[in-house]
Design an enzyme around this catalytic site. Structure first.
Site, PDB file in Angstrom:
ATOM      1  N   GLU A 175       0.827  -1.219   0.000  1.00  0.00           N
ATOM      2  CA  GLU A 175       0.000   0.000   0.000  1.00  0.00           C
ATOM      3  C   GLU A 175       0.852   1.257   0.000  1.00  0.00           C
ATOM      4  OE1 GLU A 175      -2.697  -0.808   3.225  1.00  0.00           O
ATOM      5  OE2 GLU A 175      -1.177  -0.410   4.737  1.00  0.00           O
ATOM      6  N   CYS A 187       1.326  34.205   9.440  1.00  0.00           N
ATOM      7  CA  CYS A 187       1.876  34.999  10.538  1.00  0.00           C
ATOM      8  C   CYS A 187       2.603  34.097  11.507  1.00  0.00           C
ATOM      9  CB  CYS A 187       0.756  35.745  11.234  1.00  0.00           C
ATOM     10  SG  CYS A 187       0.242  37.110  10.229  1.00  0.00           S
TER      11      CYS A 187
HETATM   12  N1  LLP Z   1      -0.091   2.127   4.994  1.00  0.00           N
HETATM   13  C1  LLP Z   1      -0.271   2.633   6.220  1.00  0.00           C
HETATM   14  C2  LLP Z   1      -0.961   1.832   7.213  1.00  0.00           C
HETATM   15  C3  LLP Z   1       0.192   3.913   6.536  1.00  0.00           C
HETATM   16  O1  LLP Z   1      -0.006   4.387   7.756  1.00  0.00           O
HETATM   17  C4  LLP Z   1       0.832   4.681   5.537  1.00  0.00           C
HETATM   18  C5  LLP Z   1       1.309   6.033   5.825  1.00  0.00           C
HETATM   19  C6  LLP Z   1       0.999   4.111   4.257  1.00  0.00           C
HETATM   20  C7  LLP Z   1       0.535   2.827   4.033  1.00  0.00           C
HETATM   21  C8  LLP Z   1       1.647   4.846   3.124  1.00  0.00           C
HETATM   22  O2  LLP Z   1       2.969   5.174   3.385  1.00  0.00           O
HETATM   23  P1  LLP Z   1       3.834   5.865   2.212  1.00  0.00           P
HETATM   24  O3  LLP Z   1       3.985   4.893   1.080  1.00  0.00           O
HETATM   25  O4  LLP Z   1       3.125   7.087   1.794  1.00  0.00           O
HETATM   26  O5  LLP Z   1       5.130   6.162   2.851  1.00  0.00           O
HETATM   27  N2  LLP Z   1       2.411  12.804   6.790  1.00  0.00           N
HETATM   28  C9  LLP Z   1       3.718  12.164   6.732  1.00  0.00           C
HETATM   29  C10 LLP Z   1       3.606  10.740   6.310  1.00  0.00           C
HETATM   30  C11 LLP Z   1       2.695   9.923   7.212  1.00  0.00           C
HETATM   31  C12 LLP Z   1       2.531   8.532   6.722  1.00  0.00           C
HETATM   32  C13 LLP Z   1       1.330   7.920   7.337  1.00  0.00           C
HETATM   33  N3  LLP Z   1       1.101   6.578   6.958  1.00  0.00           N
HETATM   34  C14 LLP Z   1       4.614  12.957   5.777  1.00  0.00           C
HETATM   35  O6  LLP Z   1       4.183  13.972   5.252  1.00  0.00           O
HETATM   36  O7  LLP Z   1       5.774  12.603   5.586  1.00  0.00           O
END
Ligand code: LLP
Length: 463
Positions: free
Chosen positions: A315, A386
Protein backbone atom coordinates in the site's frame (compact mmCIF):
# COMPACT_ATOMS: atom_id res chain seq x y z
CA UNK A 1 18.99 -5.99 -8.41
CA UNK A 2 17.45 -4.10 -11.32
CA UNK A 3 19.42 -0.91 -11.86
CA UNK A 4 17.55 2.20 -12.94
CA UNK A 5 19.86 4.68 -14.63
CA UNK A 6 19.60 8.28 -13.53
CA UNK A 7 20.86 10.68 -16.17
CA UNK A 8 21.31 14.34 -15.34
CA UNK A 9 20.94 16.75 -18.23
CA UNK A 10 24.47 17.94 -19.04
CA UNK A 11 23.63 21.31 -20.59
CA UNK A 12 22.97 24.33 -18.45
CA UNK A 13 24.12 22.63 -15.23
CA UNK A 14 23.82 25.86 -13.31
CA UNK A 15 20.19 26.55 -14.18
CA UNK A 16 16.88 24.88 -13.37
CA UNK A 17 17.57 22.55 -16.31
CA UNK A 18 19.64 20.49 -13.90
CA UNK A 19 16.44 19.31 -12.23
CA UNK A 20 15.20 17.70 -15.42
CA UNK A 21 16.51 14.33 -14.32
CA UNK A 22 15.85 11.54 -16.75
CA UNK A 23 14.66 8.81 -14.38
CA UNK A 24 12.23 6.07 -15.35
CA UNK A 25 10.96 5.38 -11.84
CA UNK A 26 8.82 8.42 -10.88
CA UNK A 27 10.01 8.32 -7.25
CA UNK A 28 13.60 8.95 -8.44
CA UNK A 29 12.70 12.01 -10.48
CA UNK A 30 12.62 15.56 -9.09
CA UNK A 31 10.06 16.87 -11.54
CA UNK A 32 7.07 15.12 -13.11
CA UNK A 33 8.16 12.86 -16.01
CA UNK A 34 6.66 15.16 -18.67
CA UNK A 35 8.57 18.25 -17.44
CA UNK A 36 10.19 20.30 -20.22
CA UNK A 37 11.47 23.78 -20.87
CA UNK A 38 9.51 25.31 -23.76
CA UNK A 39 10.57 27.94 -26.28
CA UNK A 40 9.36 30.76 -23.99
CA UNK A 41 11.90 29.48 -21.42
CA UNK A 42 8.98 28.41 -19.23
CA UNK A 43 8.47 25.17 -17.38
CA UNK A 44 5.97 22.91 -19.10
CA UNK A 45 4.20 19.98 -17.42
CA UNK A 46 1.84 17.60 -19.22
CA UNK A 47 2.13 19.79 -22.31
CA UNK A 48 0.87 22.86 -20.39
CA UNK A 49 2.89 26.02 -19.76
CA UNK A 50 3.04 26.43 -15.98
CA UNK A 51 3.07 30.24 -16.21
CA UNK A 52 -0.12 30.12 -18.31
CA UNK A 53 -1.73 27.72 -15.81
CA UNK A 54 -0.88 30.13 -13.00
CA UNK A 55 -2.56 32.95 -14.95
CA UNK A 56 -5.61 30.90 -15.81
CA UNK A 57 -6.24 29.22 -12.44
CA UNK A 58 -4.47 31.62 -10.05
CA UNK A 59 -1.88 30.76 -7.40
CA UNK A 60 -1.18 28.96 -5.13
CA UNK A 61 -1.96 26.08 -7.45
CA UNK A 62 -1.34 22.35 -7.25
CA UNK A 63 -0.55 20.98 -10.74
CA UNK A 64 -0.84 17.20 -11.11
CA UNK A 65 0.72 15.40 -14.06
CA UNK A 66 -1.55 12.50 -15.00
CA UNK A 67 1.17 10.63 -16.90
CA UNK A 68 3.53 10.55 -13.91
CA UNK A 69 0.80 9.29 -11.61
CA UNK A 70 -0.21 6.61 -14.11
CA UNK A 71 3.43 5.60 -14.70
CA UNK A 72 3.92 5.02 -10.95
CA UNK A 73 0.72 2.93 -10.77
CA UNK A 74 1.80 0.88 -13.78
CA UNK A 75 5.34 0.33 -12.46
CA UNK A 76 4.07 -0.98 -9.12
CA UNK A 77 1.43 -3.17 -10.76
CA UNK A 78 3.75 -4.58 -13.42
CA UNK A 79 6.69 -5.07 -11.04
CA UNK A 80 4.57 -7.17 -8.66
CA UNK A 81 3.31 -9.22 -11.64
CA UNK A 82 6.90 -9.71 -12.81
CA UNK A 83 8.55 -10.55 -9.48
CA UNK A 84 5.87 -12.35 -7.48
CA UNK A 85 4.88 -15.90 -8.38
CA UNK A 86 1.47 -15.62 -6.68
CA UNK A 87 -1.45 -13.18 -6.87
CA UNK A 88 -0.79 -9.53 -5.93
CA UNK A 89 -2.68 -6.27 -5.48
CA UNK A 90 -1.28 -2.78 -5.06
CA UNK A 91 -3.54 -0.50 -3.06
CA UNK A 92 -3.00 3.26 -2.99
CA UNK A 93 -2.64 4.67 0.55
CA UNK A 94 -4.98 7.52 -0.22
CA UNK A 95 -4.07 9.48 2.94
CA UNK A 96 -1.26 10.82 0.71
CA UNK A 97 -3.91 12.63 -1.34
CA UNK A 98 -7.52 11.57 -1.23
CA UNK A 99 -9.83 13.26 -3.74
CA UNK A 100 -12.21 12.01 -6.44
CA UNK A 101 -9.93 12.48 -9.46
CA UNK A 102 -6.85 10.87 -7.94
CA UNK A 103 -8.84 7.91 -6.59
CA UNK A 104 -10.48 7.49 -10.03
CA UNK A 105 -7.14 7.52 -11.89
CA UNK A 106 -5.55 5.03 -9.52
CA UNK A 107 -8.59 2.74 -9.70
CA UNK A 108 -8.59 2.92 -13.51
CA UNK A 109 -5.05 1.51 -13.41
CA UNK A 110 -6.43 -1.54 -11.58
CA UNK A 111 -5.12 -0.60 -8.15
CA UNK A 112 -7.13 -0.85 -4.94
CA UNK A 113 -7.36 1.87 -2.28
CA UNK A 114 -6.55 2.12 1.42
CA UNK A 115 -8.74 4.57 3.35
CA UNK A 116 -8.49 5.66 6.98
CA UNK A 117 -11.78 7.40 7.71
CA UNK A 118 -15.40 7.58 6.70
CA UNK A 119 -14.53 10.65 4.60
CA UNK A 120 -11.80 8.87 2.64
CA UNK A 121 -14.07 5.83 2.24
CA UNK A 122 -16.91 7.97 0.89
CA UNK A 123 -14.55 9.65 -1.59
CA UNK A 124 -13.15 6.34 -2.82
CA UNK A 125 -16.65 4.89 -3.18
CA UNK A 126 -17.87 7.92 -5.11
CA UNK A 127 -14.81 7.75 -7.35
CA UNK A 128 -15.91 4.25 -8.33
CA UNK A 129 -13.32 2.19 -6.47
CA UNK A 130 -14.72 -1.34 -6.15
CA UNK A 131 -15.50 -2.49 -2.58
CA UNK A 132 -13.48 -5.67 -3.02
CA UNK A 133 -10.36 -3.55 -3.58
CA UNK A 134 -10.98 -1.12 -0.69
CA UNK A 135 -9.37 -1.54 2.74
CA UNK A 136 -10.27 0.51 5.83
CA UNK A 137 -7.46 1.37 8.26
CA UNK A 138 -7.24 3.39 11.46
CA UNK A 139 -6.29 2.96 15.12
CA UNK A 140 -9.55 4.41 16.45
CA UNK A 141 -12.32 3.83 13.95
CA UNK A 142 -15.69 5.16 15.10
CA UNK A 143 -18.63 2.79 15.29
CA UNK A 144 -20.31 4.58 12.38
CA UNK A 145 -17.13 4.17 10.30
CA UNK A 146 -17.18 0.43 11.05
CA UNK A 147 -20.87 0.29 10.15
CA UNK A 148 -20.16 2.12 6.90
CA UNK A 149 -17.43 -0.41 6.09
CA UNK A 150 -19.82 -3.30 6.75
CA UNK A 151 -22.53 -1.69 4.60
CA UNK A 152 -20.11 -0.97 1.75
CA UNK A 153 -18.59 -4.47 1.95
CA UNK A 154 -14.98 -3.32 2.21
CA UNK A 155 -12.19 -5.11 4.10
CA UNK A 156 -11.46 -3.79 7.61
CA UNK A 157 -7.88 -3.82 8.86
CA UNK A 158 -8.47 -4.31 12.57
CA UNK A 159 -6.14 -2.43 14.87
CA UNK A 160 -7.13 -3.30 18.46
CA UNK A 161 -9.36 -5.35 20.78
CA UNK A 162 -12.15 -2.80 21.17
CA UNK A 163 -12.55 -2.60 17.42
CA UNK A 164 -12.44 -6.37 17.01
CA UNK A 165 -15.25 -6.81 19.56
CA UNK A 166 -17.35 -3.98 18.08
CA UNK A 167 -16.98 -5.44 14.62
CA UNK A 168 -18.01 -8.91 15.82
CA UNK A 169 -21.14 -7.41 17.44
CA UNK A 170 -22.01 -5.17 14.48
CA UNK A 171 -21.64 -7.94 11.91
CA UNK A 172 -23.72 -10.35 13.98
CA UNK A 173 -26.44 -7.70 14.45
CA UNK A 174 -26.48 -7.00 10.71
CA UNK A 175 -26.50 -10.71 9.87
CA UNK A 176 -23.47 -10.09 7.67
CA UNK A 177 -19.92 -11.33 7.33
CA UNK A 178 -17.06 -8.85 7.02
CA UNK A 179 -13.61 -9.51 5.64
CA UNK A 180 -10.96 -8.51 8.15
CA UNK A 181 -7.20 -8.41 8.34
CA UNK A 182 -5.24 -7.92 11.57
CA UNK A 183 -2.66 -5.20 11.86
CA UNK A 184 0.42 -6.32 13.79
CA UNK A 185 3.32 -4.28 15.13
CA UNK A 186 6.26 -6.12 13.59
CA UNK A 187 9.04 -4.61 15.71
CA UNK A 188 11.12 -3.34 12.80
CA UNK A 189 13.14 -0.12 13.01
CA UNK A 190 13.80 2.05 9.98
CA UNK A 191 15.65 5.32 9.54
CA UNK A 192 13.11 7.99 8.89
CA UNK A 193 11.58 10.91 10.76
CA UNK A 194 10.45 10.00 14.31
CA UNK A 195 6.81 10.99 13.55
CA UNK A 196 6.48 8.67 10.57
CA UNK A 197 7.92 5.46 12.07
CA UNK A 198 5.12 3.01 12.71
CA UNK A 199 6.49 -0.53 12.78
CA UNK A 200 8.54 -0.49 15.97
CA UNK A 201 7.17 -1.97 19.21
CA UNK A 202 6.44 1.45 20.77
CA UNK A 203 3.76 2.44 18.26
CA UNK A 204 0.08 3.30 18.67
CA UNK A 205 -0.79 1.13 15.66
CA UNK A 206 -1.72 -2.52 15.57
CA UNK A 207 -1.85 -5.43 17.99
CA UNK A 208 1.20 -5.99 20.10
CA UNK A 209 2.95 -9.30 19.40
CA UNK A 210 1.97 -10.81 22.74
CA UNK A 211 -1.75 -10.32 21.99
CA UNK A 212 -1.79 -12.19 18.74
CA UNK A 213 -2.49 -15.71 20.02
CA UNK A 214 -5.65 -14.66 21.89
CA UNK A 215 -6.76 -12.58 18.92
CA UNK A 216 -6.49 -15.65 16.70
CA UNK A 217 -8.64 -17.60 19.20
CA UNK A 218 -11.27 -14.83 19.25
CA UNK A 219 -11.47 -14.80 15.47
CA UNK A 220 -11.88 -18.58 15.30
CA UNK A 221 -14.84 -18.26 17.72
CA UNK A 222 -16.53 -15.49 15.70
CA UNK A 223 -17.44 -16.72 12.22
CA UNK A 224 -19.05 -13.39 11.20
CA UNK A 225 -15.47 -12.16 10.97
CA UNK A 226 -14.02 -13.51 7.73
CA UNK A 227 -10.36 -13.39 8.67
CA UNK A 228 -8.37 -13.15 5.43
CA UNK A 229 -4.92 -11.96 6.44
CA UNK A 230 -2.29 -9.97 8.26
CA UNK A 231 -1.02 -6.44 7.81
CA UNK A 232 2.00 -4.38 8.88
CA UNK A 233 3.40 -1.00 7.88
CA UNK A 234 6.81 0.07 9.14
CA UNK A 235 7.07 3.77 8.26
CA UNK A 236 7.31 6.32 5.50
CA UNK A 237 9.97 7.98 3.29
CA UNK A 238 12.28 4.95 3.71
CA UNK A 239 15.33 4.62 1.45
CA UNK A 240 16.77 1.41 2.92
CA UNK A 241 15.63 -1.92 1.49
CA UNK A 242 16.63 -4.04 4.49
CA UNK A 243 13.63 -3.21 6.75
CA UNK A 244 11.23 -4.36 4.03
CA UNK A 245 13.33 -7.43 3.37
CA UNK A 246 13.14 -8.32 7.08
CA UNK A 247 9.42 -7.59 7.21
CA UNK A 248 8.62 -10.39 4.72
CA UNK A 249 10.18 -13.01 7.02
CA UNK A 250 8.52 -11.66 10.18
CA UNK A 251 5.06 -11.57 8.63
CA UNK A 252 5.27 -14.99 6.98
CA UNK A 253 6.20 -16.37 10.38
CA UNK A 254 2.94 -14.95 11.76
CA UNK A 255 1.02 -16.47 8.85
CA UNK A 256 2.40 -19.87 9.83
CA UNK A 257 1.29 -19.35 13.44
CA UNK A 258 -2.23 -18.43 12.31
CA UNK A 259 -2.38 -21.54 10.17
CA UNK A 260 -1.36 -23.65 13.15
CA UNK A 261 -4.48 -22.29 14.90
CA UNK A 262 -6.59 -23.59 12.03
CA UNK A 263 -7.08 -20.22 10.35
CA UNK A 264 -6.93 -20.25 6.57
CA UNK A 265 -5.27 -16.94 5.90
CA UNK A 266 -4.81 -16.07 2.24
CA UNK A 267 -3.62 -12.44 2.16
CA UNK A 268 -0.54 -10.63 3.40
CA UNK A 269 -0.26 -6.82 3.33
CA UNK A 270 3.25 -5.45 3.82
CA UNK A 271 2.28 -1.74 3.85
CA UNK A 272 3.96 1.07 1.98
CA UNK A 273 6.87 3.34 2.83
CA UNK A 274 9.11 3.66 -0.23
CA UNK A 275 10.66 7.14 -0.25
CA UNK A 276 10.87 9.69 -3.04
CA UNK A 277 13.51 12.13 -4.19
CA UNK A 278 12.85 15.62 -2.84
CA UNK A 279 16.40 16.94 -3.23
CA UNK A 280 19.39 16.10 -5.40
CA UNK A 281 21.00 14.30 -2.42
CA UNK A 282 18.06 11.92 -1.95
CA UNK A 283 18.67 8.52 -3.48
CA UNK A 284 15.65 6.21 -3.06
CA UNK A 285 15.56 2.77 -4.68
CA UNK A 286 13.32 2.49 -7.74
CA UNK A 287 9.78 1.13 -7.51
CA UNK A 288 10.92 -2.04 -9.25
CA UNK A 289 13.92 -2.59 -6.95
CA UNK A 290 11.72 -2.14 -3.87
CA UNK A 291 9.07 -4.48 -5.23
CA UNK A 292 11.62 -7.15 -6.08
CA UNK A 293 13.06 -7.10 -2.55
CA UNK A 294 9.58 -7.41 -1.02
CA UNK A 295 8.56 -10.24 -3.37
CA UNK A 296 11.82 -12.17 -2.98
CA UNK A 297 11.67 -11.99 0.80
CA UNK A 298 8.03 -13.17 1.02
CA UNK A 299 8.63 -15.96 -1.50
CA UNK A 300 11.80 -17.13 0.28
CA UNK A 301 10.08 -17.11 3.68
CA UNK A 302 7.06 -19.05 2.36
CA UNK A 303 9.39 -21.60 0.85
CA UNK A 304 11.31 -21.94 4.12
CA UNK A 305 8.07 -22.32 6.13
CA UNK A 306 6.57 -24.55 3.44
CA UNK A 307 3.33 -22.60 3.09
CA UNK A 308 1.57 -21.53 -0.13
CA UNK A 309 2.14 -17.99 -1.37
CA UNK A 310 -0.45 -15.57 0.01
CA UNK A 311 -2.05 -12.86 -2.14
CA UNK A 312 0.55 -10.15 -1.63
CA UNK A 313 -0.80 -6.64 -1.01
CA UNK A 314 1.28 -3.48 -0.78
CA UNK A 315 0.00 0.00 0.00
CA UNK A 316 2.30 2.76 -1.23
CA UNK A 317 1.13 6.36 -0.96
CA UNK A 318 3.95 8.88 -1.33
CA UNK A 319 5.81 7.00 -4.08
CA UNK A 320 2.62 6.78 -6.18
CA UNK A 321 1.55 10.42 -6.09
CA UNK A 322 4.43 12.49 -4.64
CA UNK A 323 6.41 13.27 -7.80
CA UNK A 324 3.37 13.82 -10.00
CA UNK A 325 2.58 17.23 -8.48
CA UNK A 326 4.20 20.64 -8.22
CA UNK A 327 2.87 23.72 -6.45
CA UNK A 328 3.00 27.06 -8.27
CA UNK A 329 3.13 30.30 -6.26
CA UNK A 330 3.50 33.96 -7.19
CA UNK A 331 6.52 35.78 -5.81
CA UNK A 332 5.57 38.76 -3.63
CA UNK A 333 7.63 40.81 -1.21
CA UNK A 334 11.37 40.42 -0.67
CA UNK A 335 13.42 41.39 2.36
CA UNK A 336 17.17 41.58 2.14
CA UNK A 337 19.04 41.49 5.46
CA UNK A 338 22.64 42.32 4.52
CA UNK A 339 25.06 39.47 5.22
CA UNK A 340 22.31 37.39 6.80
CA UNK A 341 19.69 36.35 4.26
CA UNK A 342 17.12 37.40 1.73
CA UNK A 343 13.53 36.39 2.33
CA UNK A 344 11.39 35.92 -0.71
CA UNK A 345 7.70 35.59 0.13
CA UNK A 346 5.11 33.63 -1.81
CA UNK A 347 1.31 33.58 -1.73
CA UNK A 348 0.96 30.27 0.13
CA UNK A 349 3.03 28.38 2.68
CA UNK A 350 2.45 26.17 5.68
CA UNK A 351 -1.30 25.91 5.06
CA UNK A 352 -0.82 24.26 1.64
CA UNK A 353 2.45 22.51 2.54
CA UNK A 354 2.79 21.83 6.28
CA UNK A 355 5.64 19.32 5.83
CA UNK A 356 8.62 21.69 6.29
CA UNK A 357 7.30 23.06 9.58
CA UNK A 358 6.11 19.65 10.78
CA UNK A 359 9.01 17.38 9.82
CA UNK A 360 11.70 19.84 8.71
CA UNK A 361 11.23 18.35 5.24
CA UNK A 362 13.41 19.65 2.44
CA UNK A 363 12.15 20.74 -0.97
CA UNK A 364 13.57 22.29 -4.14
CA UNK A 365 12.15 25.25 -6.03
CA UNK A 366 12.51 26.84 -9.45
CA UNK A 367 11.26 29.94 -11.19
CA UNK A 368 8.96 28.63 -13.90
CA UNK A 369 9.43 31.76 -16.05
CA UNK A 370 13.27 31.82 -15.82
CA UNK A 371 14.22 28.25 -16.53
CA UNK A 372 17.58 28.93 -18.22
CA UNK A 373 18.79 31.79 -16.05
CA UNK A 374 21.74 30.99 -13.79
CA UNK A 375 21.01 30.01 -10.19
CA UNK A 376 22.87 33.05 -8.96
CA UNK A 377 20.98 33.77 -5.71
CA UNK A 378 20.55 31.99 -2.39
CA UNK A 379 17.22 32.95 -0.81
CA UNK A 380 14.86 31.72 1.85
CA UNK A 381 11.36 31.10 0.57
CA UNK A 382 8.84 32.22 3.15
CA UNK A 383 5.11 31.59 3.23
CA UNK A 384 2.53 34.29 3.92
CA UNK A 385 1.42 33.03 7.35
CA UNK A 386 1.88 35.00 10.54
CA UNK A 387 4.49 32.67 11.90
CA UNK A 388 8.28 32.95 11.68
CA UNK A 389 8.57 29.19 11.14
CA UNK A 390 6.48 29.43 7.98
CA UNK A 391 9.44 28.82 5.70
CA UNK A 392 9.04 26.50 2.73
CA UNK A 393 12.74 26.30 1.80
CA UNK A 394 15.86 27.63 3.48
CA UNK A 395 18.75 28.63 1.21
CA UNK A 396 17.07 27.86 -2.09
CA UNK A 397 19.21 28.40 -5.20
CA UNK A 398 17.30 30.54 -7.70
CA UNK A 399 17.85 33.05 -10.48
CA UNK A 400 17.29 36.66 -9.44
CA UNK A 401 13.55 36.78 -8.70
CA UNK A 402 11.17 39.65 -9.31
CA UNK A 403 7.74 40.48 -8.00
CA UNK A 404 5.20 38.44 -10.00
CA UNK A 405 7.54 35.60 -10.98
CA UNK A 406 6.05 32.10 -10.76
CA UNK A 407 7.86 29.99 -8.21
CA UNK A 408 7.37 26.24 -8.31
CA UNK A 409 8.01 23.87 -5.42
CA UNK A 410 8.55 20.32 -6.65
CA UNK A 411 7.30 16.97 -5.36
CA UNK A 412 4.25 18.23 -3.51
CA UNK A 413 1.82 15.43 -4.43
CA UNK A 414 2.01 13.51 -1.16
CA UNK A 415 0.78 14.79 2.20
CA UNK A 416 0.47 18.41 1.03
CA UNK A 417 -3.17 18.91 0.01
CA UNK A 418 -4.20 16.09 2.36
CA UNK A 419 -2.58 17.84 5.35
CA UNK A 420 -3.48 21.36 4.27
CA UNK A 421 -5.34 23.70 6.61
CA UNK A 422 -7.06 27.07 6.72
CA UNK A 423 -4.54 28.55 9.16
CA UNK A 424 -4.92 32.33 9.21
CA UNK A 425 -8.21 31.77 7.37
CA UNK A 426 -6.42 31.31 4.10
CA UNK A 427 -8.46 29.44 1.49
CA UNK A 428 -7.08 26.17 0.13
CA UNK A 429 -5.61 26.34 -3.39
CA UNK A 430 -7.13 24.80 -6.50
CA UNK A 431 -5.67 21.69 -8.13
CA UNK A 432 -5.50 21.00 -11.86
CA UNK A 433 -4.77 17.77 -13.68
CA UNK A 434 -2.63 18.18 -16.79
CA UNK A 435 -2.15 15.80 -19.69
CA UNK A 436 -1.23 16.30 -23.35
CA UNK A 437 -1.78 20.02 -23.30
CA UNK A 438 -5.17 19.86 -21.52
CA UNK A 439 -5.77 21.10 -17.98
CA UNK A 440 -8.78 20.00 -15.93
CA UNK A 441 -9.77 21.45 -12.60
CA UNK A 442 -9.92 18.61 -10.02
CA UNK A 443 -10.25 20.70 -6.84
CA UNK A 444 -11.81 24.12 -6.86
CA UNK A 445 -10.08 26.93 -5.03
CA UNK A 446 -11.86 27.61 -1.75
CA UNK A 447 -13.67 30.91 -1.55
CA UNK A 448 -14.00 33.34 1.35
CA UNK A 449 -17.63 32.15 1.67
CA UNK A 450 -16.32 28.58 2.10
CA UNK A 451 -14.25 29.79 5.03
CA UNK A 452 -17.35 31.07 6.81
CA UNK A 453 -19.58 28.11 5.90
CA UNK A 454 -19.46 26.47 9.33
CA UNK A 455 -19.46 29.63 11.45
CA UNK A 456 -22.55 30.28 13.57
CA UNK A 457 -23.10 33.48 15.52
CA UNK A 458 -25.32 33.08 18.60
CA UNK A 459 -28.11 35.68 18.56
CA UNK A 460 -26.88 37.51 21.66
CA UNK A 461 -23.56 38.25 19.89
CA UNK A 462 -25.16 39.76 16.80
CA UNK A 463 -24.78 43.54 16.38
N1 LLP B 1 -0.09 2.13 4.99
C1 LLP B 1 -0.27 2.63 6.22
C2 LLP B 1 -0.96 1.83 7.21
C3 LLP B 1 0.19 3.91 6.54
O1 LLP B 1 -0.01 4.39 7.76
C4 LLP B 1 0.83 4.68 5.54
C5 LLP B 1 1.31 6.03 5.82
C6 LLP B 1 1.00 4.11 4.26
C7 LLP B 1 0.53 2.83 4.03
C8 LLP B 1 1.65 4.85 3.12
O2 LLP B 1 2.97 5.17 3.39
P1 LLP B 1 3.83 5.87 2.21
O3 LLP B 1 3.99 4.89 1.08
O4 LLP B 1 3.12 7.09 1.79
O5 LLP B 1 5.13 6.16 2.85
N2 LLP B 1 2.41 12.80 6.79
C9 LLP B 1 3.72 12.16 6.73
C10 LLP B 1 3.61 10.74 6.31
C11 LLP B 1 2.70 9.92 7.21
C12 LLP B 1 2.53 8.53 6.72
C13 LLP B 1 1.33 7.92 7.34
N3 LLP B 1 1.10 6.58 6.96
C14 LLP B 1 4.61 12.96 5.78
O6 LLP B 1 4.18 13.97 5.25
O7 LLP B 1 5.77 12.60 5.59
Amino acid sequence: MVATPIRISKNLQASAHQYLVDATSPNQSLLPLTAKVNDRDHLEIGGCDVVDLAKQFGTSLYIVDEQTLRAACQQYRDSFKKHYAGESLVIYASKAWNCLAICAIVASEGLGIDVVSGGELLTATQAGVPANKTYLHGNNKAVDELQMAIDCGVTVIVDNWEELRSLANLTKAAGKTTRIMLRLTPGIECHTHEYIKTGRIDSKFGFDRNQVDTVFDFVVANPSLDFVGLHAHIGSQIFELKPHEDLGGVMVNWLTKAKAKGLSITELNIGGGLGIRYTEQDDPPSIEDWTKVVCDSVMAACKAENIPLPKLISEPGRSLVGTSCITAYTVGGQKEIPEIRTYLSVDGGMSDNPRPITYESLYLAILANRMSEPLSETVTIAGKHCESGDVLIKDAKLPKAEFGDILVVMDTGAYNYSMSSNYNRIARPAAVLVNQGQAHLILERETLEDLLRHDRLPDYLKR
